[in-house]
Enzyme design. Structure first.
Site, short mmCIF file in Angstrom:
data_model
loop_
_atom_site.label_atom_id
_atom_site.label_comp_id
_atom_site.label_asym_id
_atom_site.label_seq_id
_atom_site.Cartn_x
_atom_site.Cartn_y
_atom_site.Cartn_z
N SER A 77 -11.61 -1.22 -1.23
CA SER A 77 -10.98 -0.33 -1.79
C SER A 77 -10.09 -0.19 -3.30
CB SER A 77 -9.97 -0.70 -1.29
OG SER A 77 -9.94 0.72 -0.10
N LYS A 80 -12.21 1.62 -5.82
CA LYS A 80 -11.10 3.00 -5.61
C LYS A 80 -10.23 2.98 -7.52
CE LYS A 80 -10.26 3.91 -1.47
NZ LYS A 80 -9.20 2.97 -0.58
N TYR A 204 -18.81 6.90 -2.58
CA TYR A 204 -17.75 6.61 -2.13
C TYR A 204 -18.34 5.08 -1.28
CZ TYR A 204 -13.57 5.25 0.52
OH TYR A 204 -12.63 3.91 1.12
N TYR A 256 -1.29 -0.51 -0.23
CA TYR A 256 -1.85 -0.04 0.92
C TYR A 256 0.01 0.20 1.40
CZ TYR A 256 -6.16 0.69 -0.02
OH TYR A 256 -7.27 0.34 0.32
N VAL A 274 -10.91 -4.27 1.79
CA VAL A 274 -10.06 -5.05 3.02
C VAL A 274 -11.58 -5.92 3.85
CG1 VAL A 274 -9.56 -3.15 4.70
CG2 VAL A 274 -12.12 -2.90 4.31
O1 DON Z 1 -13.47 3.51 3.43
C1 DON Z 1 -13.07 2.27 3.76
O2 DON Z 1 -12.70 2.09 4.94
C2 DON Z 1 -13.85 1.04 3.24
N1 DON Z 1 -14.80 0.90 2.94
C3 DON Z 1 -12.46 0.57 2.57
C4 DON Z 1 -11.63 0.73 2.89
C5 DON Z 1 -10.33 -0.58 2.43
O3 DON Z 1 -11.13 -0.79 1.74
C6 DON Z 1 -9.08 -0.58 2.45
N2 DON Z 1 -8.46 -1.69 1.89
N3 DON Z 1 -7.20 -2.34 2.62
#
Ligand code: DON
Length: 330
Positions: A77, A80, A204, A256, A274
């Site tokens: 993330s 982003k 993405y 988040y 994550v």
């Molecule tokens: O969209 C997803 O599930 C992951 N590729 C990225 C999500 C993410 O890193 C959320 N983070 N805390």
């Protein structure tokens, strides 16, 4: 008595900063056991979860690091933030903000509920998955490859090397991205997605799979801290307005549904992923206690995450640094 030269002073100060980081990394590493690696991405599940590393990047080129700072991990993330900046650079801030809002949600990063509750389904912010998938579809270029190229060249400018993708992580997510697919289909139906569903997802999920280390994200944090100015390239690579908007989004939505707690108890703009990365930054402040009054970027890696999806030991380490070095922007 002989006076220390400025270079000797700097070497001593850097040594003290490094000694503090080493002590805190050793201390907080033990907390990693209370978290768990993200298991919904199969390729992340088996990574050594006790790792913890940090890197600090200062405008004069000083890099101070500790622990597992050099271990590669995927942006997830944190990407982003970069795709939002690239979309604003490519299409202009107002075009992007017509398609994604700047309001925190208090929901999980992959939540679907608010999209339908608030008509007409405009994603609340670019740091949740719905907003980030929308932003990926806005990147200039007709194909996923062209859109990704826009992102790669911005990253190359920021970190000084061409990024590469962790193919295993990408494949792992591509095959299991059911909720992201659901979000993208909904966004397509409501007219917010500007490319086909599978193409937006490819951009993405590939941007999430870009590999970095803590120094790379500390450098990006540093450029944001300097309002878009790159101190090594000696070039303004982002307009100030984009840098400031991005930092506001990091502070209000970057961690988040723990963003409020983070703003309250840490008090610096930060963005997590994550895979355990946290990109943070400190603006300059002469009111701050030493050792660091200038701007700097912070990159942290600790793959064991908490219930919100943020690095557990990494978040604690950042809180410690913010307290000890008086970084709270409020
Ligand atoms: O969209 C997803 O599930 C992951 N590729 C990225 C999500 C993410 O890193 C959320 N983070 N805390």
């Amino acid at each position: 008595m002989l006076q220390a030269t400025p270079q000797e002073d700097k070497t001593r100060d850097d040594g003290q900063k490094k000694a503090s980081l080493d002590a805190w990394v050793t201390h907080y590493q033990s907390y990693a056991a209370k978290g768990q690696n993200a298991s919904y991405i199969p390729a992340l599940e088996h990574i050594n979860s006790s790792q913890l590393g940090i890197c600090i990047a200062e405008p004069n080129g000083t890099i101070i690091h500790s622990g597992d700072w050099e271990v590669p991990f995927t942006l997830q993330s944190i990407s982003k933030v970069i795709s939002f900046m690239a979309a604003c650079l490519g299409c202009g801030i107002s075009y992007v903000l017509e398609r994604v809002d700047v309001e925190p949600t208090g929901d999980a990063f992959n939540s679907i509920t608010r999209l339908e509750m608030h008509k007409p389904g405009k994603p609340f912010n670019p740091m949740i998955n719905a907003g980030a998938i929308t932003v990926s579809s806005l990147l200039p270029g007709k194909s996923p490859q062209q859109k990704l190229e826009v992102l790669y060249s911005l990253i190359e400018k920021l970190i000084g090397k061409r990024p590469t993708i962790n193919e295993e992580v990408f494949q792992s997510e591509w095959k299991t991205a059911h909720r992201n697919r659901a979000l993208a289909h909904y966004l397509k139906e409501t007219g917010f997605l500007e490319s086909e569903v599978e193409e937006a997802l490819e951009v993405y999920l590939k941007q999430c799979s870009i590999e970095v280390n803590t120094k790379d994200i500390a450098l990006i944090g540093l450029v944001l801290a300097l309002d878009g100015y790159h101190p090594i390239r000696k070039e303004q690579i982002l307009p100030k307005e984009i840098a400031r908007l991005t930092k506001a989004l990091m502070l209000t939505c970057g961690m988040y549904n723990a963003s409020g707690k983070f703003a309250a108890f840490v008090g610096v703009p930060a963005k997590s992923g994550v895979s355990g990365g946290i990109m943070a930054l400190a603006p300059s402040s002469t009111r701050r206690v030493l050792p660091l009054q200038g701007e700097f970027g912070i990159g942290i890696y600790g793959p064991a995450i908490d219930e919100y999806g943020n690095s557990l030991a990494g978040g604690m380490l950042l809180q410690q640094i913010a307290q000890e070095w008086d970084l709270n922007i409020f």
